[in-house]
Write an enzyme that holds these catalytic residues in place. Structure first.
Site, PDB file in Angstrom:
ATOM      1  N   GLU A  91      10.581  -4.562   4.513  1.00 58.38           N
ATOM      2  CA  GLU A  91      10.708  -5.960   4.094  1.00 58.38           C
ATOM      3  C   GLU A  91      10.392  -6.108   2.604  1.00 58.38           C
ATOM      4  OE1 GLU A  91       8.986  -4.823   6.721  1.00 58.38           O
ATOM      5  OE2 GLU A  91       8.803  -6.325   8.304  1.00 58.38           O
TER       6      GLU A  91
ATOM      7  N   HIS B 225      -4.053 -33.163  17.247  1.00 53.21           N
ATOM      8  CA  HIS B 225      -2.882 -33.959  17.616  1.00 53.21           C
ATOM      9  C   HIS B 225      -1.740 -33.076  18.101  1.00 53.21           C
ATOM     10  CE1 HIS B 225      -4.726 -37.606  16.032  1.00 53.21           C
ATOM     11  NE2 HIS B 225      -5.283 -36.782  15.158  1.00 53.21           N
TER      12      HIS B 225
ATOM     13  N   GLU C 165      -4.719  -6.682  14.802  1.00 54.30           N
ATOM     14  CA  GLU C 165      -4.236  -5.362  14.399  1.00 54.30           C
ATOM     15  C   GLU C 165      -5.384  -4.345  14.487  1.00 54.30           C
ATOM     16  OE1 GLU C 165      -2.468  -4.300  10.345  1.00 54.30           O
ATOM     17  OE2 GLU C 165      -0.648  -4.746  11.444  1.00 54.30           O
TER      18      GLU C 165
ATOM     19  N   LYS D 119       0.842  -1.196   0.000  1.00 53.83           N
ATOM     20  CA  LYS D 119       0.000   0.000   0.000  1.00 53.83           C
ATOM     21  C   LYS D 119       0.882   1.253   0.000  1.00 53.83           C
ATOM     22  CE  LYS D 119      -3.658   2.248   2.633  1.00 53.83           C
ATOM     23  NZ  LYS D 119      -4.535   2.222   3.799  1.00 53.83           N
TER      24      LYS D 119
ATOM     25  N   LYS E 167       9.139  -0.752  14.141  1.00 49.71           N
ATOM     26  CA  LYS E 167       9.692  -0.419  12.813  1.00 49.71           C
ATOM     27  C   LYS E 167      10.773   0.650  12.955  1.00 49.71           C
ATOM     28  CE  LYS E 167       5.552  -1.071   9.919  1.00 49.71           C
ATOM     29  NZ  LYS E 167       4.554  -0.387   9.089  1.00 49.71           N
TER      30      LYS E 167
ATOM     31  N   GLY F  14      -4.864  -1.925   4.948  1.00 46.85           N
ATOM     32  CA  GLY F  14      -4.075  -3.060   4.460  1.00 46.85           C
ATOM     33  C   GLY F  14      -4.730  -4.400   4.740  1.00 46.85           C
ATOM     34  N   ARG F  15      -5.236  -4.568   5.950  1.00 47.40           N
ATOM     35  CA  ARG F  15      -5.820  -5.869   6.316  1.00 47.40           C
ATOM     36  C   ARG F  15      -7.220  -6.061   5.756  1.00 47.40           C
ATOM     37  NH1 ARG F  15      -4.733  -2.550  10.479  1.00 47.40           N
ATOM     38  NH2 ARG F  15      -6.421  -1.772  11.806  1.00 47.40           N
TER      39      ARG F  15
END
Ligand code: F6P
Length: 525
Positions: A196, A365, A334, A190, A493, A248-249
């Site tokens: 990253e 399990h 978030e 965005k 950040k 973003g999410r």
């Protein structure tokens, strides 16, 4: 919310804490009919929550007092409800249809997806793009990767890969089996500034160059920062924008969904949007008492704030939803991991729970032991399709049986008397039965909701994601927080940016704490 309303809820909680789910089912043979809710083939079974109709009515009163419906309308009207960023919240606009600006971008990126799929957009050196790598993180990764995996049976385009982590291992492992001549990347960010993603985008371009492939034609981008995509050298014909009113999410419905469109095609992508739009209409129009996102949200409020349960295990009995818990983790944590309300005052109630999970039956399990017999009651949300996408022997019957068995075992447990009777039937000696009885007793009374739909196709996936988006909205509205900012990710950040030069060999500042200094030294720098 008035003290009287809160008091009423606490009284219901005290009343229901004194009972077990066994009691509640024994008292009311119609619990399932009373506490399960539907939207077409989508069923929300809340009868295994420690709730009853009077408690649910009190929860609806709380939702009304908190202005959930008014806040929902304000979002739909495009008011700047993301107050700290002064932005509207418009992800529903991406799937409602009929907005020329939105439709124009949608048509463009779907056409590009079809061009890539058909080989009309192809590598300059010839052939087709066989592989597409999405480079993004957070909302620019989790939605596409989750949806691409969920709709695996619909894939008929190039192979899709996802690189998010700044750990070079991620890119290295993804690229090792790919051919640079026939691989392209979608750089999804965005902001187009995320550390990253930018590092990975540069690494991808470097990988192409090292193989003698000119990156230009192998790159597409999705971003709201068009100048930055141009500066990176991506031709604007392959840059797809979106808007600051898409968080973003909440962005998988925008051009961020391009990898999904490349994998499954435009028609399936539009079905995905239609599924979300169906849930939007339901959320906006259905009375609260039948409104699935409101009900799911208020069940969560009940567990979090009245029963004091700080986590939720999200367990899809659907291998293709393997990334759904991770997706909802970002969506929920978030959005509602906030300690102050919109006005800046400390939140009066505990806010966003810890969301975690893995697909069943694998989860059974690993951590289900703790769910069944641990000291903390942990609520679960199960997701199940009545029908599989393809038939493989008896597998789906086994999957369904396991899912229903788990919610049953969590709710009803096994009393000591039942455990003893079972062991006697196995032929164990009395002394052995005495020794093992505490270990083989299950307390039960552990709440869960089951979400059942017909089958996991593009429409159902869109609808399911939108259900969770709106559930998060409802809870944020009750807590009074801003579900649409994420200031909590900033500090880490900024500190990483400060530390990077030191890790590369620079001198640490005198003010750096001894732990961080010690760790830097221990890395050998
Ligand atoms: O982690 C914080 C965050 O801002 C998320 O909200 C977002 O989805 C992610 O980073 C990626 O951001 P961008 O799409 O701008 O690269």
């Amino acid at each position: 919310m008035s003290e009287a309303e809160w008091g009423a809820l606490e009284a219901h909680a005290a009343r229901l804490k004194a009972k077990t789910l066994r009691d509640l089912f024994a008292e009311d043979g119609e619990r399932f009919a009373r506490l399960s809710f539907r939207l077409d083939d989508l069923l929300l079974d809340m009868s295994k929550e420690k709730l009853d109709e009077p408690a649910l009515a009190a929860l609806h009163a709380l939702a009304r007092a908190a202005g959930v419906e008014e806040k929902r309308s304000a979002m739909a009207r495009g008011e700047p409800i993301n107050g700290t960023e002064r932005r509207a919240v418009g992800h529903m606009r991406l799937r409602s249809g009929g907005e020329p600006e939105v439709e124009a971008v949608l048509a463009r990126f779907l056409a590009f997806a079809e061009d890539v799929r058909a080989g009309r957009y192809s590598p300059p050196s010839g052939g087709r793009f066989t592989d597409v790598v999405n480079i993004g993180i957070g909302g620019s990764d989790l939605g596409p990767v989750m949806a691409v995996r969920a709709l695996r049976p619909d894939h008929d385009g190039p192979r899709l890969h996802f690189v998010s982590n700044v750990d070079g291992a991620h890119m290295t492992d993804v690229l090792r089996d790919l051919d640079p001549r026939t691989t392209m990347a979608v750089i999804a960010s965005k902001t187009f500034t995320t550390q990253e993603t930018m590092a990975n985008a540069r690494a991808f371009a470097g990988w192409l160059k090292a193989a003698g492939v000119e990156p230009g034609a192998h790159l597409a981008a999705v971003s709201t920062n068009i100048p930055a995509t141009s500066a990176f050298g991506i031709d604007e014909s392959r840059v797809f924008g979106f808007w600051d009113w898409v968080g973003g999410r909440y962005s998988v419905w925008s051009a961020i969904g391009l990898p999904l469109a490349i994998a499954v095609g435009a028609e399936a992508f539009r079905a995905f949007l239609a599924g979300a739009a169906a849930m939007d209409r339901h959320f906006l129009e259905a009375p609260a008492e039948e409104n699935l996102p409101i009900l799911l949200g208020m069940a969560g409020i009940w567990r979090r704030n009245l029963l004091g349960m700080p986590t939720v295990a999200l367990i899809p009995y659907d291998q293709r939803l393997e990334r759904f818990p991770a997706y909802v983790q970002q969506l929920d944590m978030e959005s509602n991991g906030k300690r102050v309300t919109l006005s800046g005052a400390p939140a009066a109630l505990a806010t966003g729970p810890v969301i975690w999970g893995e697909p069943g039956t694998n989860a059974q399990h690993s951590f289900f032991q703790l769910l069944h017999q641990g000291t903390d009651p942990i609520p679960a949300e199960f997701i199940l399709a009545a029908e599989p996408r393809e038939r493989l022997g008896d597998h789906h019957a086994l999957l369904v049986a396991n899912c229903l068995a788990q919610s049953r075992a969590l709710a009803f447990g096994r009393t000591e008397a039942e455990a003893r009777a079972a062991m006697a039937k196995e032929g164990l000696a009395e002394a052995e039965i005495d020794r093992l009885a505490p270990h083989r007793t299950f307390p039960g009374d552990r709440p869960s909701t089951t979400i059942l739909h017909k089958r996991l196709d593009a429409f159902a996936l869109g609808r399911l994601i939108a259900l969770y988006e709106h559930k998060v909205f409802v809870q944020g509205a009750v807590w009074g927080v801003n579900s649409f900012d994420q200031w909590g990710v900033e500090l880490g950040k900024a500190m990483a940016n400060e530390l990077a030069p030191v890790i590369r060999g620079g001198e640490p500042a005198d003010t750096l704490d001894s732990s961080t200094r010690g760790l830097i030294a221990a890395t050998g720098r």
